[in-house]
Scaffold this motif. Structure first.
Motif, PDB file in Angstrom:
ATOM      1  N   PRO A 138       0.829  -1.212   0.000  1.00 42.37           N
ATOM      2  CA  PRO A 138       0.000   0.000   0.000  1.00 42.37           C
ATOM      3  C   PRO A 138       0.866   1.266   0.000  1.00 42.37           C
ATOM      4  CG  PRO A 138      -0.768  -1.582   1.634  1.00 42.37           C
ATOM      5  CD  PRO A 138       0.540  -2.099   1.137  1.00 42.37           C
ATOM      6  N   ASP A 181      -3.095  -0.303  -3.405  1.00 40.04           N
ATOM      7  CA  ASP A 181      -4.301   0.476  -3.119  1.00 40.04           C
ATOM      8  C   ASP A 181      -4.436   1.705  -4.026  1.00 40.04           C
ATOM      9  OD1 ASP A 181      -2.075   1.688  -2.010  1.00 40.04           O
ATOM     10  OD2 ASP A 181      -3.088   2.304  -0.159  1.00 40.04           O
ATOM     11  N   GLN A 197      -5.473   2.854  -7.784  1.00 42.63           N
ATOM     12  CA  GLN A 197      -6.110   2.430  -9.030  1.00 42.63           C
ATOM     13  C   GLN A 197      -5.435   3.157 -10.189  1.00 42.63           C
ATOM     14  OE1 GLN A 197      -8.475   0.014  -9.280  1.00 42.63           O
ATOM     15  NE2 GLN A 197      -8.148  -0.270  -7.082  1.00 42.63           N
TER      16      GLN A 197
END
Length: 298
Positions: free
Chosen positions: A29, A168, A170
């Protein structure tokens, strides 16, 4: 002033500076850490712009590349103004997070350059950069024939990963391309690590890893060849041959192709052996050609 005191002050200054440095993570992340606190933009477009700049830290990212990342081939008429707004908002966010003036962020961390923008780490850290440095060191150790050091270095590099790269975020076309590149690098490093472990006789240690990797990558011939070697070296000849059969079936069904030379040669060497003795990996310099038993491939 004593030498000991000078060293103490140097250490205090160093660690004081490090507490004020921005530590960034993209191997998992997206993470921005400053002074013990973690923060990242919540708006998807800001995350895209920031991540695109971070993965090219120290290099100018052209405005056209950011445009493609955000809107592909269909940018709005006001795309340049919108992008400039995103950059301004990122500078404000970084300024707020680090307790720095926005103008200072613009002059040091997130700079405008001719034709684009550049993200400067300064005294901060980026896990991707640390990973790449370790991988380069591991390759040099392989080239020198130092498998044990290479295993330690590659293992340390892979431990930096906290999940799929910027999982995380897009991403658009640009970030997806970069993500695939980074993920492929991880797979290559895993193959180098396992190859060195096989040469060191660490068959049990690699077996569990290879079970998962071959399931996740059913068409990856290198990993399957390593899996076959690990099984054979543990006296599990029939299972090693079954791995080849599954690989061959998958390649034919998915791509209409037979396995390449790497997997075929390991398979043939196992067939030609009597299975009575576990093969012992032989050390070689990285890149050497030629082998006399299956483990010499690695």
């Amino acid at each position: 002033m004593s030498l000991a005191r000078i060293r103490e002050e140097q250490a205090e200054n160093y660690y004081g500076d490090r507490k004020r440095a921005l530590d960034i993570g993209v191997l998992g992340p997206l993470s921005l850490r400053f002074g013990g606190e973690v923060n990242t933009p919540s708006a998807p477009k800001l995350r895209n712009v920031l991540t695109t700049l971070i993965v090219s830290a120290g290099q100018v990212v052209p405005v056209s590349m950011l445009m493609r990342e955000l809107w592909d081939e269909e940018p709005p008429q006001s795309w340049l103004t919108t992008l400039q707004t995103y950059i301004l908002n990122l500078r404000k966010l970084l300024a707020s997070f680090t307790g720095t003036a926005t103008s200072e962020i613009a002059g040091t961390m997130l700079q405008t350059r001719a034709g684009g923008y550049v993200f400067q780490l300064g005294s901060g850290t980026l896990d991707l950069r640390e990973y790449q440095t370790m991988v380069s060191a591991g390759r040099e150790q392989l080239a020198a024939g130092d498998d044990l050091s290479a295993v330690r270095t590659f293992d340390a590099a892979l431990r930096l990963w906290r999940g799929p790269a910027f999982v995380d975020v897009q991403g658009g076309r640009v970030l997806e391309s970069k993500r695939r590149q980074i993920e492929e690098s991880r797979l290559v490093v895993l193959e180098h690590l396992i190859g060195a472990q096989l040469r060191l006789g660490m068959y049990h240690e690699v077996l569990t890893e290879l079970v998962g990797l071959t399931v996740e990558n059913p068409l990856h011939e290198g990993l399957h060849a390593q899996y076959m070697l690990a099984l054979y070296s543990l006296g599990r000849r029939a299972e090693a041959l079954e791995v080849y059969r599954r690989l061959r079936n998958s390649l034919i069904e998915e791509l209409g192709l037979e396995p390449g030379s790497q997997a075929r040669e390991v398979h043939q060497a196992i067939l030609d052996s009597d299975g009575a003795q576990v093969l012992v990996p032989q050390q070689r310099r990285f890149g050497d050609a030629g082998w006399s038993d299956p483990t010499r491939l690695y």
